[in-house]
Design a protein around this motif. Structure first.
Motif, PDB file in Angstrom:
ATOM      1  N   MET A  70       0.841  -1.199   0.000  1.00 40.09           N
ATOM      2  CA  MET A  70       0.000   0.000   0.000  1.00 40.09           C
ATOM      3  C   MET A  70       0.877   1.250   0.000  1.00 40.09           C
ATOM      4  SD  MET A  70      -3.229   0.960   0.176  1.00 40.09           S
ATOM      5  CE  MET A  70      -4.118   2.495   0.422  1.00 40.09           C
ATOM      6  N   PRO A  71       0.745   2.112  -0.991  1.00 35.89           N
ATOM      7  CA  PRO A  71       1.602   3.302  -1.029  1.00 35.89           C
ATOM      8  C   PRO A  71       1.135   4.377  -0.056  1.00 35.89           C
ATOM      9  CG  PRO A  71       0.075   3.354  -2.857  1.00 35.89           C
ATOM     10  CD  PRO A  71      -0.162   2.043  -2.149  1.00 35.89           C
ATOM     11  N   VAL A  72       2.079   5.176   0.390  1.00 33.64           N
ATOM     12  CA  VAL A  72       1.779   6.372   1.177  1.00 33.64           C
ATOM     13  C   VAL A  72       2.456   7.530   0.453  1.00 33.64           C
ATOM     14  CG1 VAL A  72       1.886   7.500   3.423  1.00 33.64           C
ATOM     15  CG2 VAL A  72       1.685   5.012   3.293  1.00 33.64           C
ATOM     16  N   LYS A  73       1.792   8.036  -0.578  1.00 28.80           N
ATOM     17  CA  LYS A  73       2.387   9.069  -1.421  1.00 28.80           C
ATOM     18  C   LYS A  73       2.372  10.436  -0.769  1.00 28.80           C
ATOM     19  CE  LYS A  73       1.206   6.637  -5.707  1.00 28.80           C
ATOM     20  NZ  LYS A  73       0.506   6.712  -7.012  1.00 28.80           N
ATOM     21  N   GLY A  74       1.435  10.662   0.142  1.00 31.47           N
ATOM     22  CA  GLY A  74       1.360  11.940   0.824  1.00 31.47           C
ATOM     23  C   GLY A  74       2.268  11.985   2.045  1.00 31.47           C
ATOM     24  N   GLY A  75       2.187  13.087   2.783  1.00 28.18           N
ATOM     25  CA  GLY A  75       3.009  13.254   3.967  1.00 28.18           C
ATOM     26  C   GLY A  75       2.592  12.305   5.083  1.00 28.18           C
TER      27      GLY A  75
END
Length: 368
Positions: free
Chosen positions: A246-251
């Motif tokens: 699962m990506p965490v592209k935001g801060g």
């Protein structure tokens, strides 16, 4: 064993004496059946889309009108450049975008081949796939109409592109929904049961005459659940990232702050439930039935809200889970910042203040 049976017997007596619990037991199933009947559907209607028509000729306008008249799509934005399209996707204003290149009609009839790009928001892979299939079917039908008027073999090549979730992994929808569900149940249900237990056993009055102020008593009982819920959020995030990719592209800081805000919202809702219930059973039933099923059905976790009747879409706005799932998907999948999620964040802040205000007022009325 005899003590357990006596306890079960006492619980039965307590349920039958409590009209509120009886209403939950027999009223809620009817409500849930109605919700299931309207909410469980894989069909999408009136999905908001944007069109970037660079050709703006007769054939492109005819195609756009055919897509709009299908009933599956609603053209909410007419774009002038690709930058506006990216902003519309990040803001959650559209679910799909169609890009018609320049000289669309000329290429179709003179070169016997025309390109057409369809972009979908794949943060919800099921909806993205469904919308893409609808668009392909409409475009193929449009092509057949044109082929019936021409003797040359003409084709339209659709170039689909899945944004934010190119592999269409269902786990990208599963992780935010499960996180929301667990945080809501742990925070709201456990808080309501803990405070109600003191009232039910008669020890709340003893606590209220202690040197601690009533507000400090409530805060002291809530703090452990804040920490527990926050740990749950960290565990779910870790599992989603390490096991499912699962990506965490935001801060990350923004994501943790939003999780903390949702925990406070759920805790304040649990406190409110505890002030309007006189037993642990009633508090548990309200938390489980009144929050569990709406969190699954009316939050966009499993079923798209756009497919539901407008009345249910309005009802969905009063559940914090809907706004939190929007925040999670925008921050984790789209890499959005605070400026993109300020609206759902403000809604959660307002709900938290409202729940706390109602809890304090009702708590003083019942126990002061």
């Amino acid at each position: 064993m005899l003590q357990f049976l006596a306890f079960v017997k006492k619980e039965f007596y307590h349920i039958f004496r409590d009209r509120r619990t009886l209403l939950i037991l027999f009223g809620m199933p009817v409500v849930q059946i109605i919700l299931f009947g309207y909410a469980i559907t894989n069909e999408i209607r009136n999905a908001d889309i944007a069109v970037l028509d660079q050709a703006n000729d007769y054939y492109s306008q005819r195609l756009v009108n055919k897509i709009s008249a299908s009933g599956y799509f609603r053209i909410s934005r007419t774009l002038t450049n690709e930058k506006e399209m990216e902003s519309a996707f990040k803001d959650g204003q559209i679910r799909m975008a169609i890009v018609v290149p320049r000289h669309f009609g000329y290429d179709f009839f003179h070169h016997r081949r025309a390109a057409l790009q369809v972009l979908t928001d794949a943060s919800d892979p099921n909806s993205a796939t469904t919308l893409l299939n609808y668009a392909n079917a409409i475009i193929n039908n449009y092509q057949q109409e044109l082929l019936g008027q021409q003797s040359l073999p003409l084709t339209i090549n659709v170039q689909p592109r899945m944004l934010y979730n190119p592999a269409l992994k269902g786990v990208f929808m599963f992780v935010p929904g499960v996180m929301t569900l667990i945080l809501m149940l742990v925070s709201a249900m456990m808080t309501s049961i803990t405070i109600t237990r003191e009232k039910e056993t008669g020890t709340m009055e003893i606590l209220l005459v202690s040197p601690l102020a009533p507000g400090m008593i409530i805060v002291g009982k809530v703090v452990p659940y804040i920490l527990l819920s926050f740990i749950n959020a960290l565990v779910i995030l870790a599992l989603g990232v390490w096991l499912f990719g699962m990506p965490v592209k935001g801060g990350l800081l923004l994501l943790l702050l939003e999780c903390g805000l949702f925990v406070l919202t759920a805790l304040s809702l649990g406190i409110l439930i505890s002030t309007i219930t006189a037993s642990q059973q009633a508090a548990m039933m309200i938390s489980m039935v009144g929050l569990l099923m709406p969190t699954i059905l009316l939050s966009g976790f499993v079923f798209p809200l756009e497919s539901m009747p407008y009345a249910l879409q309005l009802v969905a706005n009063i559940f914090p889970a809907k706004w939190f799932i929007i925040i999670l998907k925008d921050v984790m999948l789209k890499g959005a910042g605070l400026l993109a999620v300020w609206k759902p964040t403000l809604v959660l802040c307002g709900m938290t203040l409202l729940f706390i205000t109602l809890s304090v007022k009702n708590f003083k009325t019942r126990l002061a």
